[in-house]
Motif scaffolding. Structure first.
Motif, PDB file in Angstrom:
ATOM      1  N   GLN A 110      11.507   0.952   6.406  1.00 59.15           N
ATOM      2  CA  GLN A 110      10.051   0.962   6.316  1.00 59.15           C
ATOM      3  C   GLN A 110       9.653   0.623   4.884  1.00 59.15           C
ATOM      4  N   TYR A 111       8.983  -0.504   4.734  1.00 62.73           N
ATOM      5  CA  TYR A 111       8.539  -0.887   3.404  1.00 62.73           C
ATOM      6  C   TYR A 111       7.274  -1.730   3.526  1.00 62.73           C
ATOM      7  N   ALA A 112       6.241  -1.327   2.840  1.00 63.52           N
ATOM      8  CA  ALA A 112       5.004  -2.095   2.760  1.00 63.52           C
ATOM      9  C   ALA A 112       4.421  -1.873   1.372  1.00 63.52           C
ATOM     10  N   GLN A 113       3.717  -2.867   0.876  1.00 64.50           N
ATOM     11  CA  GLN A 113       3.179  -2.766  -0.480  1.00 64.50           C
ATOM     12  C   GLN A 113       1.885  -3.561  -0.574  1.00 64.50           C
ATOM     13  N   THR A 114       0.910  -3.001  -1.285  1.00 61.76           N
ATOM     14  CA  THR A 114      -0.325  -3.709  -1.602  1.00 61.76           C
ATOM     15  C   THR A 114      -0.477  -3.720  -3.114  1.00 61.76           C
ATOM     16  N   ASP A 115      -0.589  -4.920  -3.673  1.00 60.26           N
ATOM     17  CA  ASP A 115      -0.777  -5.093  -5.114  1.00 60.26           C
ATOM     18  C   ASP A 115      -2.224  -5.508  -5.381  1.00 60.26           C
ATOM     19  N   LEU A 116      -2.762  -5.014  -6.475  1.00 61.53           N
ATOM     20  CA  LEU A 116      -4.119  -5.348  -6.896  1.00 61.53           C
ATOM     21  C   LEU A 116      -4.058  -5.988  -8.270  1.00 61.53           C
ATOM     22  N   ARG A 138       7.723   3.431   1.824  1.00 59.37           N
ATOM     23  CA  ARG A 138       9.141   3.072   1.806  1.00 59.37           C
ATOM     24  C   ARG A 138       9.957   4.172   2.444  1.00 59.37           C
ATOM     25  N   GLY A 139      11.164   3.817   2.873  1.00 56.80           N
ATOM     26  CA  GLY A 139      12.077   4.778   3.463  1.00 56.80           C
ATOM     27  C   GLY A 139      12.771   4.208   4.686  1.00 56.80           C
ATOM     28  N   GLU A 140      13.591   5.020   5.322  1.00 58.06           N
ATOM     29  CA  GLU A 140      14.316   4.611   6.516  1.00 58.06           C
ATOM     30  C   GLU A 140      13.845   5.445   7.695  1.00 58.06           C
ATOM     31  N   ALA A 141      13.765   4.820   8.857  1.00 59.82           N
ATOM     32  CA  ALA A 141      13.243   5.480  10.051  1.00 59.82           C
ATOM     33  C   ALA A 141      14.078   6.697  10.445  1.00 59.82           C
ATOM     34  N   ASP A 142      15.388   6.588  10.411  1.00 64.46           N
ATOM     35  CA  ASP A 142      16.275   7.676  10.845  1.00 64.46           C
ATOM     36  C   ASP A 142      17.050   8.249   9.665  1.00 64.46           C
ATOM     37  N   ALA A 143      16.397   8.449   8.543  1.00 65.35           N
ATOM     38  CA  ALA A 143      17.067   8.900   7.323  1.00 65.35           C
ATOM     39  C   ALA A 143      17.605  10.320   7.467  1.00 65.35           C
ATOM     40  N   THR A 144      18.821  10.511   6.946  1.00 59.48           N
ATOM     41  CA  THR A 144      19.390  11.857   6.867  1.00 59.48           C
ATOM     42  C   THR A 144      19.537  12.275   5.408  1.00 59.48           C
ATOM     43  N   ASP A 145      19.524  11.309   4.503  1.00 64.00           N
ATOM     44  CA  ASP A 145      19.605  11.575   3.067  1.00 64.00           C
ATOM     45  C   ASP A 145      18.178  11.708   2.521  1.00 64.00           C
ATOM     46  N   CYS A 146      17.927  12.736   1.737  1.00 71.42           N
ATOM     47  CA  CYS A 146      16.572  12.996   1.215  1.00 71.42           C
ATOM     48  C   CYS A 146      15.991  11.792   0.477  1.00 71.42           C
ATOM     49  N   GLY A 147      16.830  11.053  -0.223  1.00 74.37           N
ATOM     50  CA  GLY A 147      16.355   9.905  -0.991  1.00 74.37           C
ATOM     51  C   GLY A 147      15.848   8.767  -0.129  1.00 74.37           C
ATOM     52  N   ASP A 148      16.216   8.749   1.151  1.00 75.80           N
ATOM     53  CA  ASP A 148      15.805   7.668   2.046  1.00 75.80           C
ATOM     54  C   ASP A 148      14.688   8.073   3.007  1.00 75.80           C
ATOM     55  N   LEU A 149      14.211   9.312   2.917  1.00 77.09           N
ATOM     56  CA  LEU A 149      13.132   9.759   3.788  1.00 77.09           C
ATOM     57  C   LEU A 149      11.876   8.942   3.517  1.00 77.09           C
ATOM     58  N   PRO A 150      11.092   8.658   4.548  1.00 78.14           N
ATOM     59  CA  PRO A 150       9.859   7.889   4.336  1.00 78.14           C
ATOM     60  C   PRO A 150       8.927   8.578   3.352  1.00 78.14           C
ATOM     61  N   SER A 151       8.326   7.782   2.473  1.00 77.35           N
ATOM     62  CA  SER A 151       7.345   8.296   1.514  1.00 77.35           C
ATOM     63  C   SER A 151       6.222   7.279   1.368  1.00 77.35           C
ATOM     64  N   GLU A 152       5.102   7.767   0.908  1.00 76.29           N
ATOM     65  CA  GLU A 152       3.941   6.909   0.744  1.00 76.29           C
ATOM     66  C   GLU A 152       3.266   7.244  -0.581  1.00 76.29           C
ATOM     67  N   THR A 153       2.880   6.205  -1.331  1.00 76.39           N
ATOM     68  CA  THR A 153       2.197   6.384  -2.610  1.00 76.39           C
ATOM     69  C   THR A 153       0.911   5.560  -2.592  1.00 76.39           C
ATOM     70  N   THR A 154      -0.182   6.185  -2.985  1.00 78.61           N
ATOM     71  CA  THR A 154      -1.460   5.484  -3.096  1.00 78.61           C
ATOM     72  C   THR A 154      -2.038   5.760  -4.475  1.00 78.61           C
ATOM     73  N   ARG A 155      -2.497   4.706  -5.144  1.00 74.40           N
ATOM     74  CA  ARG A 155      -3.098   4.839  -6.471  1.00 74.40           C
ATOM     75  C   ARG A 155      -4.560   4.409  -6.405  1.00 74.40           C
ATOM     76  N   THR A 156      -5.378   5.070  -7.210  1.00 77.17           N
ATOM     77  CA  THR A 156      -6.789   4.738  -7.312  1.00 77.17           C
ATOM     78  C   THR A 156      -7.097   4.400  -8.757  1.00 77.17           C
ATOM     79  N   LEU A 157      -7.861   3.341  -8.970  1.00 75.05           N
ATOM     80  CA  LEU A 157      -8.280   2.967 -10.315  1.00 75.05           C
ATOM     81  C   LEU A 157      -9.637   3.590 -10.618  1.00 75.05           C
ATOM     82  N   LYS A 158      -9.783   4.039 -11.844  1.00 77.88           N
ATOM     83  CA  LYS A 158     -11.062   4.592 -12.281  1.00 77.88           C
ATOM     84  C   LYS A 158     -11.412   3.969 -13.628  1.00 77.88           C
ATOM     85  N   VAL A 159     -12.655   3.571 -13.774  1.00 78.35           N
ATOM     86  CA  VAL A 159     -13.128   3.033 -15.041  1.00 78.35           C
ATOM     87  C   VAL A 159     -13.440   4.226 -15.941  1.00 78.35           C
TER      88      VAL A 159
END
Length: 170
Positions: A110-116, A138-159
């Motif tokens: 699982q991997y997706a990315q949006t760049d601004l 990012r991550g793997e669908a059937d992960a057994t290792d903690c490092g491969d578990l699905p994760s999601e990051t969202t960033r917000t810009l502020k002036v």
């Protein structure tokens, strides 16, 4: 609606601070603009052209031609959009953004990315002033290792109220 149109490979939106101008983002398979015909071979990625045009007569106001600016390999180029949030960087100076989306299209990975990328119009130029990943999965669908578990990051810009080099900090 503020959008004229948005497709997988192109987007257009009126400038909020000047509705007599439109921001147009165009992507095309590398070399298609020279041949005049569409090809399906995106092995070399996509060329990217960003322009500001007048809405009354279509005249070019500003341009930034990137050439081979968008990769599309294992992480596939999914689409492009114009971001006209209020990126007011100084009195009378407003940036706009272009969002580029990628996805893996893989069951296991699982991997997706949006760049601004934020752009500032300076006369006939459109200068890129910031490039940041605003969303990533990012991550793997059937992960057994903690490092491969699905994760999601969202960033917000502020002036920010502080400034550097005559422009607001982000």
């Amino acid at each position: 609606d503020e959008d004229f149109w948005k497709a997988e490979n192109a987007a257009c939106r009126l400038q909020p601070d000047n509705p007599k101008q439109a921001i147009v983002a165009l992507t095309y398979t590398h070399g298609d603009q020279l041949s005049g015909s569409r090809s399906d071979n995106d092995d070399q990625g996509y060329d990217f052209d960003l322009v500001v045009v007048r809405t009354d007569d279509g005249r070019l106001v500003a341009r930034n031609a990137h050439g081979a600016g968008i990769d599309s390999d294992a992480i596939v180029f999914e689409g492009i959009g114009i971001d006209t949030a209020n990126y007011a960087l100084a009195p009378g100076v407003r940036a706009f953004g272009v969002r580029v989306e990628h996805d893996s299209h893989c069951y296991q990975c699982q991997y997706a990315q949006t760049d601004l990328t934020l752009y500032l119009q300076r006369g006939k130029r459109l200068d890129a002033i910031l490039d940041i990943t605003v969303h990533q999965t990012r991550g793997e669908a059937d992960a057994t290792d903690c490092g491969d578990l699905p994760s999601e990051t969202t960033r917000t810009l502020k002036v920010a109220p502080d400034t550097s080099h005559g422009l607001a900090d982000l």
